[in-house]
Design an enzyme around this catalytic site. Structure first.
Site, mmCIF file in Angstrom:
data_model
loop_
_atom_site.group_PDB
_atom_site.id
_atom_site.type_symbol
_atom_site.label_atom_id
_atom_site.label_comp_id
_atom_site.label_asym_id
_atom_site.label_seq_id
_atom_site.Cartn_x
_atom_site.Cartn_y
_atom_site.Cartn_z
ATOM 1 N N HIS A 179 -8.194 -3.150 3.515
ATOM 2 C CA HIS A 179 -7.698 -1.707 3.601
ATOM 3 C C HIS A 179 -8.392 -0.805 2.473
ATOM 4 C CE1 HIS A 179 -5.019 1.105 1.945
ATOM 5 N NE2 HIS A 179 -4.364 1.350 3.076
ATOM 6 N N ASN A 180 -8.418 -1.220 1.428
ATOM 7 C CA ASN A 180 -8.882 -0.535 0.091
ATOM 8 C C ASN A 180 -10.341 -0.439 0.414
ATOM 9 O OD1 ASN A 180 -6.255 -1.083 -0.820
ATOM 10 N ND2 ASN A 180 -6.827 -0.916 -2.888
ATOM 11 N N LYS B 172 -5.135 -6.304 2.587
ATOM 12 C CA LYS B 172 -4.855 -5.473 1.910
ATOM 13 C C LYS B 172 -6.212 -4.947 0.989
ATOM 14 C CE LYS B 172 -3.422 -2.063 -0.815
ATOM 15 N NZ LYS B 172 -3.288 -2.362 -2.281
ATOM 16 N N GLU C 21 -10.822 2.488 2.829
ATOM 17 C CA GLU C 21 -10.341 3.671 2.212
ATOM 18 C C GLU C 21 -11.520 4.198 1.395
ATOM 19 O OE1 GLU C 21 -6.623 3.230 -0.356
ATOM 20 O OE2 GLU C 21 -7.761 4.127 -1.830
ATOM 21 N N SER D 268 0.859 -1.294 0.150
ATOM 22 C CA SER D 268 0.078 0.004 -0.053
ATOM 23 C C SER D 268 0.853 1.299 0.104
ATOM 24 C CB SER D 268 -0.909 -0.052 1.275
ATOM 25 O OG SER D 268 -1.646 1.131 1.111
HETATM 26 P P1 NDP Z 1 1.216 -2.291 -14.365
HETATM 27 O O1 NDP Z 1 -0.056 -2.947 -13.205
HETATM 28 O O2 NDP Z 1 0.774 -1.253 -15.480
HETATM 29 O O3 NDP Z 1 1.984 -3.590 -14.953
HETATM 30 C C1 NDP Z 1 2.726 -3.471 -15.927
HETATM 31 C C2 NDP Z 1 4.209 -4.282 -15.666
HETATM 32 O O4 NDP Z 1 3.387 -5.685 -15.859
HETATM 33 C C3 NDP Z 1 5.112 -4.148 -16.663
HETATM 34 O O5 NDP Z 1 6.340 -4.524 -16.083
HETATM 35 C C4 NDP Z 1 4.838 -5.286 -17.583
HETATM 36 O O6 NDP Z 1 5.922 -5.644 -18.503
HETATM 37 C C5 NDP Z 1 4.404 -6.381 -16.817
HETATM 38 N N1 NDP Z 1 3.738 -7.422 -17.573
HETATM 39 C C6 NDP Z 1 2.265 -7.306 -18.017
HETATM 40 N N2 NDP Z 1 1.797 -8.477 -18.663
HETATM 41 C C7 NDP Z 1 2.692 -9.248 -18.423
HETATM 42 C C8 NDP Z 1 3.455 -10.614 -18.684
HETATM 43 N N3 NDP Z 1 2.208 -11.288 -19.300
HETATM 44 N N4 NDP Z 1 4.417 -11.281 -18.335
HETATM 45 C C9 NDP Z 1 5.321 -10.395 -17.921
HETATM 46 N N5 NDP Z 1 5.155 -9.353 -17.502
HETATM 47 C C10 NDP Z 1 4.242 -8.703 -17.806
HETATM 48 O O7 NDP Z 1 2.206 -1.894 -13.517
HETATM 49 P P2 NDP Z 1 2.282 -1.026 -11.975
HETATM 50 O O8 NDP Z 1 3.726 -0.882 -11.619
HETATM 51 O O9 NDP Z 1 1.249 0.244 -12.120
HETATM 52 O O10 NDP Z 1 1.582 -2.191 -10.911
HETATM 53 C C11 NDP Z 1 2.302 -3.367 -10.602
HETATM 54 C C12 NDP Z 1 1.335 -4.226 -9.499
HETATM 55 O O11 NDP Z 1 1.170 -3.393 -8.599
HETATM 56 C C13 NDP Z 1 -0.086 -4.258 -10.269
HETATM 57 O O12 NDP Z 1 -0.630 -5.802 -9.749
HETATM 58 C C14 NDP Z 1 -0.874 -3.253 -9.486
HETATM 59 O O13 NDP Z 1 -2.189 -3.590 -9.374
HETATM 60 C C15 NDP Z 1 -0.127 -2.959 -8.249
HETATM 61 N N6 NDP Z 1 -0.199 -1.529 -7.806
HETATM 62 C C16 NDP Z 1 -0.097 -1.335 -6.495
HETATM 63 C C17 NDP Z 1 -0.402 0.000 -6.140
HETATM 64 C C18 NDP Z 1 -0.622 0.103 -4.689
HETATM 65 O O14 NDP Z 1 -0.851 1.532 -4.367
HETATM 66 N N7 NDP Z 1 -0.203 -0.764 -3.972
HETATM 67 C C19 NDP Z 1 -0.420 0.918 -7.269
HETATM 68 C C20 NDP Z 1 -0.371 0.739 -8.577
HETATM 69 C C21 NDP Z 1 -0.266 -0.656 -8.774
HETATM 70 P P3 NDP Z 1 6.228 -5.048 -19.902
HETATM 71 O O15 NDP Z 1 7.025 -3.777 -19.575
HETATM 72 O O16 NDP Z 1 7.097 -6.010 -20.679
HETATM 73 O O17 NDP Z 1 4.934 -4.740 -20.672
#
Ligand code: NDP
Length: 484
Positions: free
Chosen positions: A185-186, A182, A189, A128
């Site tokens: 938590h959301n 988690k 929120e 988070s």
């Molecule tokens: P995204 O959710 O936008 O995911 C993009 C990443 O996933 C890139 O590295 C991409 O690789 C990779 N990816 C997508 N498809 C595949 C695949 N089939 N095989 C391998 N890699 C793949 O990235 P975020 O950084 O925004 O979020 C990452 C995680 O964190 C998500 O699960 C999200 O829900 C979570 N999150 C949590 C937040 C929080 O506040 N806790 C905030 C934001 C996100 P490529 O570069 O090759 O496309």
């Protein structure tokens, strides 16, 4: 291999988490991304981090010390499964795979079970705090086995947010416990944000104060018992002036709230568990209602109080007193929302066999995450005093706060109803509160109705057993078998 930890998935969350890890003494971080460009970019931009870039899963596994530990930060869903499959191929028994994405806890339970068969440990971890938190200190909610926690604990403690000297991380419980917590938590929120929005709306429509003036009210509230990140940023948002039109930004933003689905998960799960998280549900539904412009358009002409009777209902001759009432209603409703959220965690723990220390959960939410607040200390104290507390809001501190808020809370709900200003989270919280404290509920009548149309039977207050009235016969009562 000489890296002690690896990160797979280098979009904004993964690269920030990798930088956070690399900045801590003693860590060497291996990094891998599906498409090479992100890896090159990260490693190029941060030579000081000493990243060990890998361009294949074999390279990645080879660059890690045993037991290998990797945190996955990719798009939740199929991408996570794809990466897990690759890691299982190159990792060995005893290694640890951590999923830091926003996975649904039932997916985490499934994955943990499947990965465990290979002898590799799988940890679903709630993260988070968004990008900022990932870089400077998130609140971390790892599940998984005790064995993995032994290795992971020190690493996670070193990168987590710190609140009052304590790292905001704890081993939440086994398998999906971390992602479950988690999720809740959301949900909390969502409720907290909706309550703040209702308070703003009532103040605005009740007093005619401008957003900038209401920002001052929130800034003031942030110095008292409501002190929290969400109250603080609310003041910031309300103070913002749109550069293009010179109007308050909040008046230029389209009034349709988006959602990524974690609030809905919290409510869906609560429905299955039979836990009344009405505040979270109303907050989630309020976002849905806002996002149906066509329905809102055709409903605009529906009758409601006239401007005159609305003004009369609001009766804001003493503006400060009115604002104080809303503050008290907000605080009371917030207590209800958190109480409901913790109730869901308690029920989830019972259902899935997790040992979750509820007081610790409140403690690790004090830093890094969106719902960080002073208030969480009171929750930790409540569970420290009574670990088996069945209803959080019955703890003495909260009873005191609810007693102080009583009259104001009821007034605010009544005023909003008479003035025609929607306050779904305020009113449902109050209804929940009154439902809990009721001596008798009309649930007795519902049991009568169920027995009438479906012979679902009922219990009696005066003797043991299960009974059915012969509604379509002579209406005498018979003792029924207890099967319904
Ligand atoms: P995204 O959710 O936008 O995911 C993009 C990443 O996933 C890139 O590295 C991409 O690789 C990779 N990816 C997508 N498809 C595949 C695949 N089939 N095989 C391998 N890699 C793949 O990235 P975020 O950084 O925004 O979020 C990452 C995680 O964190 C998500 O699960 C999200 O829900 C979570 N999150 C949590 C937040 C929080 O506040 N806790 C905030 C934001 C996100 P490529 O570069 O090759 O496309």
């Amino acid at each position: 291999g000489h890296a002690n930890i690896g990160v797979v998935g280098l979009a904004v969350m993964g690269s920030n988490l990798a930088r956070n890890l690399a900045s801590r003494e003693g860590n060497t971080v291996a990094v891998l991304n599906r498409s090479r460009s992100k890896t090159d970019e990260l490693v190029g931009a941060h030579p000081e981090a000493g990243f060990v870039p890998a361009f294949s899963y074999e390279d990645f596994a080879g660059s890690l010390q045993r037991p290998r530990t990797a945190i996955i930060m990719v798009k939740a869903g199929g991408a996570t499964d794809a990466v897990i499959e690759e890691l299982i191929r190159v990792f060995e028994p005893g290694d640890i795979i951590v999923d830091g994405g926003n996975a649904l806890f039932t997916d985490t339970i499934r994955r943990e079970k499947a990965v465990r068969e290979t002898g590799i440990n799988f940890v679903g971890m709630g993260v988070s705090g968004g990008e900022e938190g990932a870089l400077n200190g998130p609140s971390l909610m790892p599940g998984g086995s005790d064995e993995s926690w032994t290795t992971l604990g020190p690493i996670l403690r070193s990168i987590a947010a710190v609140a009052e000297g304590e790292p905001c991380v704890t081993h939440v419980g086994h398998d999906g416990a971390g992602h479950f917590v988690k999720m809740v938590h959301n949900g909390i929120e969502y409720a907290d944000m909706q309550l703040i929005a209702e308070a703003y709306d009532l103040i605005r429509r009740g007093t005619g104060k401008s957003p900038a003036e209401i920002a001052d009210v929130f800034a003031e509230w942030n110095r008292g018992e409501l002190e929290s990140y969400l109250i603080e940023i609310t003041a910031e948002v309300l103070r913002q002036v749109d550069a293009e039109t010179g109007r308050p930004l909040v008046d230029v933003i389209v009034d349709q709230a988006g959602a990524k689905g974690t609030g809905a998960w919290t409510v869906q799960t609560a429905l299955s568990l039979g836990v009344p998280v009405s505040g979270i549900a109303e907050a989630t539904f309020a976002r849905s209602l806002s996002s149906h412009p066509e329905q809102r358009e055709v409903s605009r002409a529906l009758p409601g109080p006239s401007a005159e009777s609305a003004a009369q209902a609001l009766q804001v001759d003493d503006v400060d007193a009115f604002i104080e009432k809303i503050r008290l209603a907000l605080y009371a409703s917030k207590i209800v929302a958190y109480s409901q959220g913790f109730d869901e965690i308690r029920a989830g723990a019972a259902e899935y066999g997790w040992h979750i220390d509820l007081g610790r959960i409140a403690a690790i939410w004090r830093g890094g995450c969106i719902i960080r607040a002073q208030f969480l200390n009171r929750i930790t104290e409540a569970y420290a005093a009574t670990p088996e507390l069945p209803v959080l809001l019955t703890a003495p501190y909260f009873v005191d706060a609810l007693t102080r808020a009583q009259a104001a809370w009821r007034d605010v709900v009544a005023i909003s109803a008479r003035a025609g200003i929607p306050a779904p989270a305020f009113s449902s919280s109050l209804a929940y509160y009154d439902g809990l404290r009721a001596e008798r509920l009309p649930a007795a009548l519902i049991q009568g109705q169920r027995d009438f149309f479906g012979a679902h039977t009922y219990k009696r207050i005066d003797k043991a057993g299960t009974f059915h009235t012969l509604w379509s016969g002579d209406r005498t009562e018979i003792e029924a078998e207890d099967t319904h």
